[in-house]
Write a protein that holds these residues in place. Structure first.
Motif, PDB file in Angstrom:
ATOM      1  N   ARG A 113      90.579  90.940  16.422  1.00 55.11           N
ATOM      2  CA  ARG A 113      89.140  91.116  16.658  1.00 55.11           C
ATOM      3  C   ARG A 113      88.394  89.820  16.351  1.00 55.11           C
ATOM      4  N   GLU A 114      88.750  89.170  15.259  1.00 60.62           N
ATOM      5  CA  GLU A 114      88.109  87.899  14.917  1.00 60.62           C
ATOM      6  C   GLU A 114      88.346  86.858  16.012  1.00 60.62           C
TER       7      GLU A 114
ATOM      8  N   LEU B 152      92.684  93.201  12.681  1.00 62.55           N
ATOM      9  CA  LEU B 152      91.470  92.495  12.275  1.00 62.55           C
ATOM     10  C   LEU B 152      91.463  91.073  12.811  1.00 62.55           C
ATOM     11  N   HIS B 153      92.584  90.393  12.702  1.00 60.96           N
ATOM     12  CA  HIS B 153      92.650  89.005  13.166  1.00 60.96           C
ATOM     13  C   HIS B 153      92.480  88.917  14.679  1.00 60.96           C
TER      14      HIS B 153
ATOM     15  N   GLU C 207      88.582  84.410   4.636  1.00 60.08           N
ATOM     16  CA  GLU C 207      87.974  84.705   5.935  1.00 60.08           C
ATOM     17  C   GLU C 207      87.103  83.555   6.433  1.00 60.08           C
TER      18      GLU C 207
ATOM     19  N   GLN D 214      86.256  87.575  19.088  1.00 60.98           N
ATOM     20  CA  GLN D 214      84.874  87.148  18.877  1.00 60.98           C
ATOM     21  C   GLN D 214      84.724  85.643  19.047  1.00 60.98           C
TER      22      GLN D 214
ATOM     23  N   ASP E 125      86.889  78.935  15.123  1.00 63.24           N
ATOM     24  CA  ASP E 125      85.768  78.333  15.845  1.00 63.24           C
ATOM     25  C   ASP E 125      86.105  76.903  16.274  1.00 63.24           C
TER      26      ASP E 125
ATOM     27  N   ARG F  68      89.356  80.884   7.812  1.00 65.97           N
ATOM     28  CA  ARG F  68      89.949  81.367   9.065  1.00 65.97           C
ATOM     29  C   ARG F  68      88.925  81.328  10.197  1.00 65.97           C
ATOM     30  N   ARG F  69      87.713  81.737   9.908  1.00 67.72           N
ATOM     31  CA  ARG F  69      86.658  81.697  10.925  1.00 67.72           C
ATOM     32  C   ARG F  69      86.386  80.261  11.361  1.00 67.72           C
TER      33      ARG F  69
END
Length: 239
Positions: free
Chosen positions: A149-150, A146-147, A117, A153, A125, A120-121
């Motif tokens: 939603r990430e 989930l991906h 994670e 964000q 970004d 991936r974040r």
């Protein structure tokens, strides 16, 4: 978006001229795992000739290992790594009157992004902080919600991909190439493509059916036989 075909090109190991007419999306190597400025230029020219959408295919700085070795990086280092490579291809594309639309990480960076994670974040970004909007391509798995939603964000859009010729584990991830059944033969590949088109699903090595609903299929064109298979896949998805 229809079920488009994407391929990793500009890596100096395939038959790009033969592959390009049969795909919709070209993931162009940016020099860190393969390719160079001339390869990028030539691949962009081929994509323009055939009306193919182009994206950046960045990796860890690992030419010796073809980008297949995991390398620990901080989020700041991942951002710099990605921006350097994406910007190189973006600048070359703009000089030809073209633009890149998306980013698909390569090799170990791709696998690390899917498994970790934090990586991936950092990738999300980095894509989000590029000077203009780009989509991120990542593996379609049962964790797609989930991906999404990430990504929301981070402020980016996603394209989910499935692999035409790779076997899947019950967790929805690709089987390591060292595992029996990790790479399909031609007929098994066509059967998997047909299932993805018909149901949006794959059947795992353990016999489990996973709903993936991908936007695009990754195909591999590293020899003349694989190009012939890509032609058959293109015909199948367009039936």
């Amino acid at each position: 978006m229809p079920l488009w075909l994407n391929a990793d090109l500009g890596e100096g190991v395939g038959v790009d001229e033969a592959v390009m007419p049969h795909i919709h999306l070209a993931n162009i190597a940016c020099g860190f795992h393969a390719g160079d400025q001339l390869a990028m230029q030539q691949t962009l020219a081929l994509a323009a000739q055939h009306g193919v959408t182009v994206g950046a295919h960045p990796s860890y700085q690992d030419r010796e290992g073809f980008g297949r070795r995991s390398m620990p990086h901080t989020a700041t280092e991942i951002a710099a790594l990605l921006h350097y490579q994406i910007a190189a291809l973006d600048g070359m594309a703009r000089s030809r009157g073209m633009s890149i639309d998306y980013v698909k990480p390569h090799g170990a960076l791709y696998n690390d992004m899917m498994a970790d994670e934090k990586v991936r974040r950092a990738v999300m970004d980095a894509v989000a902080s590029f000077y203009r909007p780009l989509r991120l391509m990542l593996l379609a798995t049962p964790e797609a919600a989930l991906h999404r939603r990430e990504a929301a964000q981070a402020g980016i859009d996603l394209w989910f991909e499935a692999f035409a010729d790779r076997g899947y584990g019950d967790n929805g991830l690709l089987l390591p190439r060292s595992v029996m059944g990790a790479v399909h033969g031609p007929e098994q590949t066509l059967a998997q493509v047909a299932q993805l088109k018909r149901e949006g699903s794959v059947t795992t090595l353990g016999g489990r059916k996973l709903i993936l609903a991908p936007d695009t299929l990754c195909v591999h064109g590293d020899n003349p036989d694989s190009v012939a298979l890509i032609r058959r896949i293109r015909e199948l998805v367009e039936q």
